[in-house]
Design a protein around this motif. Structure first.
Motif, short mmCIF file in Angstrom:
data_model
loop_
_atom_site.label_atom_id
_atom_site.label_comp_id
_atom_site.label_asym_id
_atom_site.label_seq_id
_atom_site.Cartn_x
_atom_site.Cartn_y
_atom_site.Cartn_z
N LYS A 49 0.52 -1.38 0.02
CA LYS A 49 0.23 -0.01 -0.17
C LYS A 49 0.61 1.30 0.17
O LYS A 49 0.15 2.46 -0.57
CB LYS A 49 -0.95 -0.49 1.29
CG LYS A 49 -2.14 -1.38 1.37
CD LYS A 49 -3.14 -0.72 2.75
CE LYS A 49 -4.05 -2.15 2.21
NZ LYS A 49 -4.93 -1.68 1.14
N ASP A 53 -2.26 1.73 -3.17
CA ASP A 53 -3.10 1.68 -2.36
C ASP A 53 -4.02 2.04 -3.49
O ASP A 53 -5.68 2.86 -3.67
CB ASP A 53 -3.30 2.82 -1.16
CG ASP A 53 -4.48 2.04 -0.34
OD1 ASP A 53 -4.83 1.10 -0.22
OD2 ASP A 53 -4.44 2.82 0.62
N GLU A 55 -7.94 0.18 -2.63
CA GLU A 55 -8.50 0.91 -2.29
C GLU A 55 -9.01 2.17 -2.21
O GLU A 55 -10.19 2.65 -1.78
CB GLU A 55 -8.82 0.70 -0.56
CG GLU A 55 -8.55 -0.90 -0.13
CD GLU A 55 -8.30 -1.48 1.70
OE1 GLU A 55 -8.45 -0.26 1.78
OE2 GLU A 55 -8.00 -2.65 1.30
N GLN A 120 -11.13 -9.79 -4.08
CA GLN A 120 -11.54 -8.46 -4.31
C GLN A 120 -10.49 -7.62 -4.57
O GLN A 120 -10.37 -6.64 -4.80
CB GLN A 120 -11.94 -8.38 -2.76
CG GLN A 120 -13.07 -8.75 -2.05
CD GLN A 120 -13.55 -8.46 -1.04
OE1 GLN A 120 -12.63 -8.13 -0.10
NE2 GLN A 120 -14.80 -7.94 -0.38
N GLU A 121 -9.00 -8.33 -3.94
CA GLU A 121 -7.89 -7.39 -4.75
C GLU A 121 -7.52 -7.67 -6.47
O GLU A 121 -6.96 -6.75 -6.93
CB GLU A 121 -6.39 -8.26 -3.82
CG GLU A 121 -4.71 -7.81 -4.12
CD GLU A 121 -5.41 -6.45 -3.33
OE1 GLU A 121 -4.04 -6.17 -3.45
OE2 GLU A 121 -5.97 -5.57 -2.74
N ARG A 124 -9.57 -5.27 -7.64
CA ARG A 124 -9.27 -4.18 -7.81
C ARG A 124 -7.93 -2.87 -8.30
O ARG A 124 -7.97 -2.66 -9.40
CB ARG A 124 -8.82 -3.37 -6.43
CG ARG A 124 -9.89 -3.39 -5.34
CD ARG A 124 -9.20 -2.15 -3.64
NE ARG A 124 -8.70 -3.75 -3.26
CZ ARG A 124 -9.52 -4.23 -2.48
NH1 ARG A 124 -10.94 -4.15 -2.37
NH2 ARG A 124 -8.82 -5.00 -1.69
#
Length: 354
Positions: A49, A53, A55, A120-121, A124
Motif C-alpha cells: 500500500k 493503495d 482501496e 476483491q484485490e 481492484r
C-alpha cells in the motif's frame, strides 16, 4: 512494406526492489531509481500500500497524482501485477500455513475469507489497470492441484479435471470483469501454480471457453528450468502472449540434485535464476521470435539472481534489454527488386506454353 512491430522497453518489475530504504519505500523513490538506470516503464505490484493503495481507486486525485509522480520521471506503467492475490485465489489446504504470509492478518487462518480477499484485490487491480490505461494484469493462477503434479500412487480418475473446473470457476467471473473493462489477465506460468506449462494453460482455456482475456506473461526462466522448448513455446502460444519478463536462468546438471532441487537453496540447485546475460537462455532468439509474431508489449526486467546484487542487475538489465530490442524495418530489404508480372508472363518465366 512489412507489418512488424518493435517491442517496447526496457521496463522494470519493481517488486524485488521495494523495501524500507527511502529510495524504495514509495513510488517517487522507486520511479527515480528506475529512471536513473535507464528504464522507461514500471510493472507495478499491488500488494504494498505504500506503493499503490488500490482501496483508494475511487479517489481520482489520488490516482492522478500517483500517475503524475511516475510520469514526472519520464516513465509509464507497463502493467499492473497481482501475483500474490492470484496465488491466494486458489490454495490447497496443504499450503494454508505458508500462503497466509501473503494475506493480511485479518483473514489468516480463514481460507474462505482469504479467497474473498484475493478476489476483491484482483478486481481492484483489474480496475486500476483499466483506470490508468495499462490494460494488462500480470498474475499467478493459484493452485488446487500442485500436491498431485507428480503423484505416487496415481491420482484417481477425474481429480485433475475436477481441479481445473474448480480453478476456472474462480477465474471466470474475473475474466468476464476484465473483459468489460478491456483488460487482459496475463498468467505467468510458474511451478507451484496449476498453470505452469503449455498443457496446463490449454486445460484451463478449455474450461473457460478459450476466454479472449486469458493471456500469458511469457517468462522463459520458468520454462527453461522445466526443460521446456521456450522458443517453440512462442511459436505455439504467440497469439496469447501479452506480457514478457526478461529473466535469465541456467541449468547445471548435478549428480545429487535434479529439477526439483533436493530442497536446496537457490544457489545450490542445478536450476538457478540469473541476471540477464548470465544464464543460458537464448534471448536473441526470444526477441527475434516475439518480434516476428508482432509482439509490441513491454520487455520487463524481473531481477531474481542467486549471485548478483540487485543494483548491478538493474543497471546491466536495462542495457541488456535495450540492446536486444529489434527496431523493426518498415521496408522489405528486397522491395526494390520486386516487380509485378503482367498476365501470361508467369508461364513464360517458367518456360510453359499453352
Amino acid at each position: 512494406m512489412t507489418s512488424l512491430k518493435t517491442i517496447r522497453g526496457p521496463g522494470l518489475f519493481i517488486a524485488q526492489y521495494l523495501g524500507a530504504a527511502p529510495l524504495f519505500s514509495d513510488i517517487d523513490g522507486v520511479s527515480g531509481f528506475a529512471a536513473q538506470n535507464g528504464f522507461k516503464a514500471l510493472q507495478v505490484p499491488v500488494h504494498d500500500k505504500a506503493i499503490i493503495d488500490t482501496e483508494r481507486l475511487e479517489e481520482s486525485d489520488y490516482i492522478d497524482d500517483w500517475r503524475a509522480t511516475i510520469e514526472r520521471h519520464g516513465l509509464v506503467v507497463s502493467d499492473i501485477a497481482a501475483h500474490r492475490a492470484g496465488q491466494l485465489l486458489a490454495v490447497h489446504p496443504a499450503y494454508d500455513g505458508v500462503m497466509d504470509a501473503f494475506a493480511p492478518a485479518e483473514v489468516r487462518g480463514d481460507p474462505a475469507a482469504r479467497q474473498l480477499y484475493a478476489e476483491q484485490e484482483l478486481r481492484r487491480a483489474i480496475a486500476l489497470a483499466a483506470r490508468i490505461g495499462a490494460g494488462k494484469l500480470a498474475t499467478f493462477s493459484g493452485s488446487l492441484l500442485w500436491p498431485f503434479f507428480y503423484p505416487y500412487p496415481p491420482a484417481p480418475p477425474g481429480l485433475i479435471e475436477r481441479g481445473f473446473a474448480a480453478l476456472a470457476a474462480r477465474w471466470r467471473p474475473l475474466l468476464d470483469f476484465a473483459d468489460r473493462l478491456g483488460v487482459d489477465i496475463c498468467f505467468e506460468l510458474h511451478p507451484g501454480q496449476d498453470l505452469h506449462d503449455g498443457a496446463t494453460f490449454a486445460a484451463f482455456l478449455a474450461q473457460v471457453d478459450n476466454h479472449p482475456r486469458a493471456r500469458l506473461l511469457y517468462d522463459p526462466s520458468h520454462l527453461r528450468l522445466q526443460h521446456l522448448d521456450y522458443l517453440g513455446f512462442i511459436d505455439r502460444w504467440h497469439a496469447r502472449i501479452a506480457a514478457f519478463h526478461v529473466k535469465d536462468a541456467e541449468f547445471r546438471p548435478s549428480p545429487d540434485r535434479g529439477v526439483y532441487g533436493g530442497y536446496g537453496d537457490w544457489v545450490d540447485r542445478p536450476g538457478r535464476f540469473r541476471s540477464p546475460g548470465d544464464g543460458d537462455i537464448d534471448f536473441s532468439g526470444i526477441f527475434s521470435s516475439l518480434t516476428r509474431y508482432g509482439y509490441d508489449g513491454w520487455a520487463v526486467l524481473e531481477w531474481e539472481c542467486c549471485l548478483k546484487n540487485a543494483f548491478d542487475g538493474a543497471r546491466e538489465g536495462a542495457r541488456f534489454i535495450a540492446d536486444h530490442i529489434i527496431h523493426t524495418t518498415q521496408r522489405d530489404f528486397d522491395a526494390g527488386m520486386r516487380r509485378s508480372a503482367p498476365p501470361g508472363e508467369l508461364d513464360r518465366m517458367l518456360g510453359l506454353r499453352s
